[in-house]
Design a protein around this motif. Structure first.
Motif, PDB file in Angstrom:
ATOM      1  N   GLN A   1       0.813  -1.212   0.000  1.00 26.43           N
ATOM      2  CA  GLN A   1       0.000   0.000   0.000  1.00 26.43           C
ATOM      3  C   GLN A   1       0.855   1.275   0.000  1.00 26.43           C
ATOM      4  N   PRO A   2       1.911   1.376   0.820  1.00 25.52           N
ATOM      5  CA  PRO A   2       2.768   2.559   0.704  1.00 25.52           C
ATOM      6  C   PRO A   2       3.372   2.737  -0.690  1.00 25.52           C
TER       7      PRO A   2
ATOM      8  N   ASP B   1       0.615   3.998  -2.984  1.00 29.59           N
ATOM      9  CA  ASP B   1       0.360   5.418  -2.757  1.00 29.59           C
ATOM     10  C   ASP B   1       1.389   6.280  -3.501  1.00 29.59           C
ATOM     11  N   ALA B   2       2.650   5.840  -3.477  1.00 33.71           N
ATOM     12  CA  ALA B   2       3.685   6.579  -4.195  1.00 33.71           C
ATOM     13  C   ALA B   2       3.487   6.487  -5.704  1.00 33.71           C
TER      14      ALA B   2
ATOM     15  N   SER C   1      -5.728  -2.088  -8.157  1.00 27.63           N
ATOM     16  CA  SER C   1      -5.911  -0.720  -7.661  1.00 27.63           C
ATOM     17  C   SER C   1      -5.799   0.328  -8.750  1.00 27.63           C
TER      18      SER C   1
ATOM     19  N   ALA D   1       0.757   6.095  -7.310  1.00 25.16           N
ATOM     20  CA  ALA D   1      -0.400   6.893  -7.708  1.00 25.16           C
ATOM     21  C   ALA D   1      -0.025   8.357  -7.896  1.00 25.16           C
ATOM     22  N   ARG D   2       0.960   8.826  -7.127  1.00 27.40           N
ATOM     23  CA  ARG D   2       1.412  10.217  -7.264  1.00 27.40           C
ATOM     24  C   ARG D   2       2.365  10.383  -8.438  1.00 27.40           C
TER      25      ARG D   2
END
Length: 211
Positions: free
Chosen positions: A15-16, A19-20, A48, A22-23
């Motif tokens: 997940q971390p 998240d990266a 995801s 996705a940015r």
């Protein structure tokens, strides 16, 4: 059907990393994953990011049946069956038709290449091979993203990374945590530059390289 291996670390960091990603990544594209291992990242990211097509690979042919099982169980239209890919091979993938290296169809090059936790459990020449292969197989504007532990000049090393490095080298003298500066130098030799550095949990880094 082969047993599907499970990595607690891959489950913790998926997940971390997502998240990266996705940015960092655009809204859609095609990604090539190097050293997919258990396939947990590939399945998580593909689920995801439905607008991204994900191509898992691994260098060990013994892992491919279980990796294929995980892909089949995920049953995602944007998650491709795994391929055998050793970065040291003269062509990518290592079996079957080669990805286009210029003048080929767009889908045979990639908007992103992702490689987690490979460089420290592989001989050092794999770093140059990864960089050179990424330069061949990225689309213009594409990104190579690596994840894992690194040593950095002028940055204090976490005791856990020091202990991990010692353990790796005791297991195999060709293994070990790599210096970020050495990895960046190999990238430059291949025509890639270190664009971003992201600190991640458990003393890992996510690095972004581009043309």
């Amino acid at each position: 059907m082969p047993d599907v291996p499970y990595s607690p670390a891959a489950d913790r960091n998926k997940q971390p990393i997502l998240d990266a990603l996705a940015r960092i990544l655009g809204d859609h594209g095609t990604a090539l994953e190097i050293a997919s291992g258990t396939g947990q990242h590939a399945a998580w990211f593909a689920a995801s990011m439905p607008q991204w097509t994900w191509q898992p690979t691994d260098a060990d042919p013994r892992t491919l049946p279980a990796l294929a099982t995980r892909v089949a169980e995920a049953a995602l239209p944007n998650l491709r069956p795994p391929l055998l890919l050793d970065v040291m091979s003269p062509q990518w993938p290592s079996q079957g038709a080669a990805f286009a290296e210029g003048g080929g169809e767009t889908e045979q090059k990639f908007d992103a290449i992702y490689c987690a936790n490979m460089l420290h459990i592989a001989p050092w020449p794999t770093c140059a091979a990864l960089m050179q292969g990424a330069a061949r197989h990225l689309l213009p504007g594409g990104l190579l993203i690596t994840y894992g532990p690194y040593f950095e000049d002028d940055v204090s090393t976490a005791p856990s990374n020091t202990a991990f490095d010692e353990d790796l080298r005791a297991r195999n003298a060709a293994w070990g945590i790599r210096r970020l500066e050495d990895v960046a130098a190999e990238a430059r030799r291949a025509g890639l530059a270190l664009r971003e550095r992201h600190a991640m949990p458990a003393n890992n880094l996510l690095l972004v390289f581009g043309f």
